[in-house]
Design a protein around this motif. Structure first.
Motif, PDB file in Angstrom:
ATOM      1  N   VAL A  92      -7.499  -5.463  -1.172  1.00 21.57           N
ATOM      2  CA  VAL A  92      -6.697  -6.406  -1.953  1.00 21.57           C
ATOM      3  C   VAL A  92      -6.846  -6.113  -3.440  1.00 21.57           C
ATOM      4  CG1 VAL A  92      -6.356  -8.831  -2.539  1.00 21.57           C
ATOM      5  CG2 VAL A  92      -6.847  -8.183  -0.185  1.00 21.57           C
ATOM      6  N   ASP A  93      -8.088  -5.860  -3.877  1.00 25.14           N
ATOM      7  CA  ASP A  93      -8.314  -5.533  -5.283  1.00 25.14           C
ATOM      8  C   ASP A  93      -7.503  -4.311  -5.699  1.00 25.14           C
ATOM      9  OD1 ASP A  93      -9.968  -7.607  -5.892  1.00 25.14           O
ATOM     10  OD2 ASP A  93     -11.834  -6.505  -5.587  1.00 25.14           O
ATOM     11  N   SER A  94      -7.500  -3.277  -4.851  1.00 24.77           N
ATOM     12  CA  SER A  94      -6.774  -2.055  -5.200  1.00 24.77           C
ATOM     13  C   SER A  94      -5.282  -2.319  -5.324  1.00 24.77           C
ATOM     14  CB  SER A  94      -7.038  -0.964  -4.157  1.00 24.77           C
ATOM     15  OG  SER A  94      -6.515  -1.328  -2.896  1.00 24.77           O
ATOM     16  N   GLN A  95      -4.756  -3.197  -4.466  1.00 29.18           N
ATOM     17  CA  GLN A  95      -3.336  -3.534  -4.552  1.00 29.18           C
ATOM     18  C   GLN A  95      -3.028  -4.285  -5.844  1.00 29.18           C
ATOM     19  OE1 GLN A  95      -2.538  -5.767  -1.011  1.00 29.18           O
ATOM     20  NE2 GLN A  95      -2.574  -3.996   0.340  1.00 29.18           N
ATOM     21  N   LEU A  96      -3.866  -5.288  -6.156  1.00 33.31           N
ATOM     22  CA  LEU A  96      -3.633  -6.089  -7.357  1.00 33.31           C
ATOM     23  C   LEU A  96      -3.828  -5.265  -8.622  1.00 33.31           C
ATOM     24  CD1 LEU A  96      -5.436  -9.397  -6.284  1.00 33.31           C
ATOM     25  CD2 LEU A  96      -2.985  -8.931  -6.304  1.00 33.31           C
ATOM     26  N   ILE A  97      -4.885  -4.454  -8.627  1.00 34.22           N
ATOM     27  CA  ILE A  97      -5.163  -3.636  -9.808  1.00 34.22           C
ATOM     28  C   ILE A  97      -4.061  -2.607 -10.020  1.00 34.22           C
ATOM     29  CG2 ILE A  97      -6.735  -1.898 -10.762  1.00 34.22           C
ATOM     30  CD1 ILE A  97      -9.001  -3.450  -9.307  1.00 34.22           C
ATOM     31  N   SER A  98      -3.582  -2.018  -8.925  1.00 33.18           N
ATOM     32  CA  SER A  98      -2.509  -1.029  -9.067  1.00 33.18           C
ATOM     33  C   SER A  98      -1.244  -1.677  -9.619  1.00 33.18           C
ATOM     34  CB  SER A  98      -2.224  -0.359  -7.722  1.00 33.18           C
ATOM     35  OG  SER A  98      -1.769  -1.301  -6.771  1.00 33.18           O
ATOM     36  N   ASN A  99      -1.008  -2.934  -9.258  1.00 36.05           N
ATOM     37  CA  ASN A  99       0.142  -3.652  -9.821  1.00 36.05           C
ATOM     38  C   ASN A  99      -0.032  -3.855 -11.325  1.00 36.05           C
ATOM     39  OD1 ASN A  99       1.345  -3.850  -7.321  1.00 36.05           O
ATOM     40  ND2 ASN A  99       0.567  -5.896  -6.900  1.00 36.05           N
ATOM     41  N   LEU A 100      -1.264  -4.179 -11.733  1.00 35.87           N
ATOM     42  CA  LEU A 100      -1.544  -4.344 -13.158  1.00 35.87           C
ATOM     43  C   LEU A 100      -1.388  -3.013 -13.891  1.00 35.87           C
ATOM     44  CD1 LEU A 100      -4.689  -6.689 -13.046  1.00 35.87           C
ATOM     45  CD2 LEU A 100      -2.303  -7.322 -13.402  1.00 35.87           C
ATOM     46  N   TYR A 127      -2.530   6.546 -12.107  1.00 36.67           N
ATOM     47  CA  TYR A 127      -2.526   5.329 -11.301  1.00 36.67           C
ATOM     48  C   TYR A 127      -2.041   5.638  -9.888  1.00 36.67           C
ATOM     49  CZ  TYR A 127      -2.770   3.135 -15.914  1.00 36.67           C
ATOM     50  OH  TYR A 127      -3.135   2.773 -17.178  1.00 36.67           O
ATOM     51  N   ARG A 128      -2.688   5.032  -8.927  1.00 38.21           N
ATOM     52  CA  ARG A 128      -2.324   5.222  -7.522  1.00 38.21           C
ATOM     53  C   ARG A 128      -2.076   3.851  -6.909  1.00 38.21           C
ATOM     54  NH1 ARG A 128      -5.344   5.851  -2.507  1.00 38.21           N
ATOM     55  NH2 ARG A 128      -4.306   7.312  -1.111  1.00 38.21           N
ATOM     56  N   ASN A 129      -0.862   3.615  -6.469  1.00 37.43           N
ATOM     57  CA  ASN A 129      -0.498   2.310  -5.935  1.00 37.43           C
ATOM     58  C   ASN A 129      -0.421   2.369  -4.414  1.00 37.43           C
ATOM     59  OD1 ASN A 129       0.758  -0.167  -5.260  1.00 37.43           O
ATOM     60  ND2 ASN A 129       1.714  -0.255  -7.281  1.00 37.43           N
ATOM     61  N   PRO A 130      -1.390   1.764  -3.705  1.00 35.33           N
ATOM     62  CA  PRO A 130      -1.399   1.851  -2.238  1.00 35.33           C
ATOM     63  C   PRO A 130      -0.312   1.029  -1.574  1.00 35.33           C
ATOM     64  CG  PRO A 130      -3.108   0.358  -2.979  1.00 35.33           C
ATOM     65  CD  PRO A 130      -2.517   0.976  -4.218  1.00 35.33           C
ATOM     66  N   GLY A 131       0.222   0.046  -2.289  1.00 39.50           N
ATOM     67  CA  GLY A 131       1.257  -0.792  -1.699  1.00 39.50           C
ATOM     68  C   GLY A 131       0.698  -1.733  -0.649  1.00 39.50           C
ATOM     69  N   PRO A 132       1.563  -2.453   0.055  1.00 39.28           N
ATOM     70  CA  PRO A 132       1.106  -3.411   1.072  1.00 39.28           C
ATOM     71  C   PRO A 132       0.571  -2.706   2.313  1.00 39.28           C
ATOM     72  CG  PRO A 132       3.494  -3.262   1.093  1.00 39.28           C
ATOM     73  CD  PRO A 132       3.033  -2.465  -0.093  1.00 39.28           C
ATOM     74  N   LEU A 133      -0.118  -3.470   3.158  1.00 40.70           N
ATOM     75  CA  LEU A 133      -0.668  -2.925   4.391  1.00 40.70           C
ATOM     76  C   LEU A 133       0.422  -2.387   5.308  1.00 40.70           C
ATOM     77  CD1 LEU A 133      -3.388  -5.527   5.464  1.00 40.70           C
ATOM     78  CD2 LEU A 133      -3.762  -3.177   4.752  1.00 40.70           C
ATOM     79  N   GLN A 134       0.124  -1.263   5.947  1.00 42.54           N
ATOM     80  CA  GLN A 134       1.037  -0.680   6.925  1.00 42.54           C
ATOM     81  C   GLN A 134       0.328  -0.636   8.280  1.00 42.54           C
ATOM     82  OE1 GLN A 134       4.254   0.216   6.090  1.00 42.54           O
ATOM     83  NE2 GLN A 134       3.745  -0.658   4.083  1.00 42.54           N
TER      84      GLN A 134
END
Length: 352
Positions: free
Chosen positions: A13-21, A273-280
């Motif tokens: 979750v942190d990686s998703q939020l941080i990537s959005n920032l 920056y690497r954005n993992p996006g939502p869970l798949q």
């Protein structure tokens, strides 16, 4: 062990939020995000802001562990004084007048909101209530003051420094488990079942080779006591020191990670920056792994050399003429290590 580096829900979750920032910072290009995370280890800031400004970059994302405040020796000593007075029943409004001169000076230097948070009653282990201390806001205020100072002195010629603060705490644990998490949890449960069937008690299930497909994972179990040490906590005057057993934390050694070490300056200066996006749960992204698992083997020989250094140190200390205490400690530690390695090596010969 790879098990210690598995992708956890809060990290996901942190990686998703941080990537959005990161994406937002790169889009706006005018402010820095100060993000406080749950953790203990630290890094640095002002010179990086100035260096990036020379490349016309006035944005970025700065991740701060909540344990940063306690890792500063002067602040840690200040907290020890405050906690001692709190446990003695001294009222909060009178503590500042009873601090030692240097602690009083530091306390007066800090912003008022931090002073109030440092005066909160400590946890049961005498540590500060880290989740309640706005370290990210403190750093943002101090960095802004320093950058304004450099701007007036002419050493910094960039735009006005602007910061936005966030704290990603327990809400990061609210994610659904990924496919990897489900497989990992199932395998750990499978190991626990076989450990119980084998009569093993006080063991921790381990899984290695996590970067590969599920069929190539390796199962094992290690004694929990072999991974523990007694941690001494602070004590009040005249009280007996009470030690508490704790498992050694598994931290990321940046110096030991080839990818991180070689690209440290690139990560600092470039917008990598690497954005993992939502869970798949299905499709190409369902079996993705955290990057740390893939880079684990890049410095394999380096870690072998590091192990040999430790073995050489043991040989130089434990030799004819050493004390009985040293000999007993070495035998106990080596016995635990060989037990763990024996269990892990025997389990590595078979798969799930």
């Amino acid at each position: 062990m790879d098990a210690c580096k598995a992708l956890k829900l809060d990290g996901l979750v942190d990686s998703q939020l941080i990537s959005n920032l990161c994406t937002d910072a790169l889009s706006a290009e005018k402010y820095y995000y100060f993000v406080r995370l749950m953790g203990q280890k630290t890094s640095h800031i002002c010179d990086a802001v100035e260096a990036r400004a020379k490349q016309e970059k006035y944005h970025g994302v700065i991740l701060l562990p909540e344990g940063l405040i306690e890792s500063i020796p002067e602040v840690y000593a200040l907290l020890q004084e405050i906690h001692r007075f709190l446990r003695q029943g001294v009222s909060v409004d009178k503590i500042s007048t009873q601090l030692s001169p240097w602690a009083s000076a530091l306390f007066a230097f800090l912003p008022s909101f931090i002073r109030e948070e440092l005066l909160l009653y400590p946890e049961s282990d005498d540590s500060a209530q880290l989740s309640q201390i706005e370290t990210e806001k403190l750093l943002a205020v101090l960095v802004e003051a320093e950058m304004n100072k450099r701007l007036k002195e002419g050493t910094y010629k960039g735009k006005k420094f602007t910061a936005i603060c966030h704290f990603l705490g327990y809400q990061a644990r609210g994610s659904l488990p990924s496919k990897f998490d489900c497989d990992y949890a199932y395998v750990l449960g499978h190991i626990c079942y076989h450990s119980l069937a084998a009569g093993l008690n006080g063991y921790m299930a381990t899984v290695t080779n996590l970067k590969d497909s599920l069929s190539k994972w390796r199962c094992g179990a290690a004694p929990i006591t072999a991974m523990m040490a007694v941690k001494d906590h602070g004590r009040a005057s005249g009280a007996m020191m009470i030690g508490k057993p704790a498992v050694h934390p598994a931290t990321v050694d940046v110096r030991g990670k080839v990818l991180l070490r070689k690209n440290a300056n690139k990560f600092l200066m470039d917008d990598v920056y690497r954005n993992p996006g939502p869970l798949q749960f299905d499709g190409p992204g369902a079996d993705s792994r955290t990057v740390s698992l893939y880079i684990e083997d890049l410095d394999y020989m380096g870690r072998i050399k590091e192990l040999n250094v430790y073995l050489d140190k043991v040989r130089s200390i434990v030799k004819p003429g050493c004390s009985q205490d040293i000999l007993r400690a070495a035998l106990s530690a080596m016995s635990s290590v060989t037990d763990i390695l024996s269990v892990m090596s025997s389990s590595s010969n078979g798969s799930i």
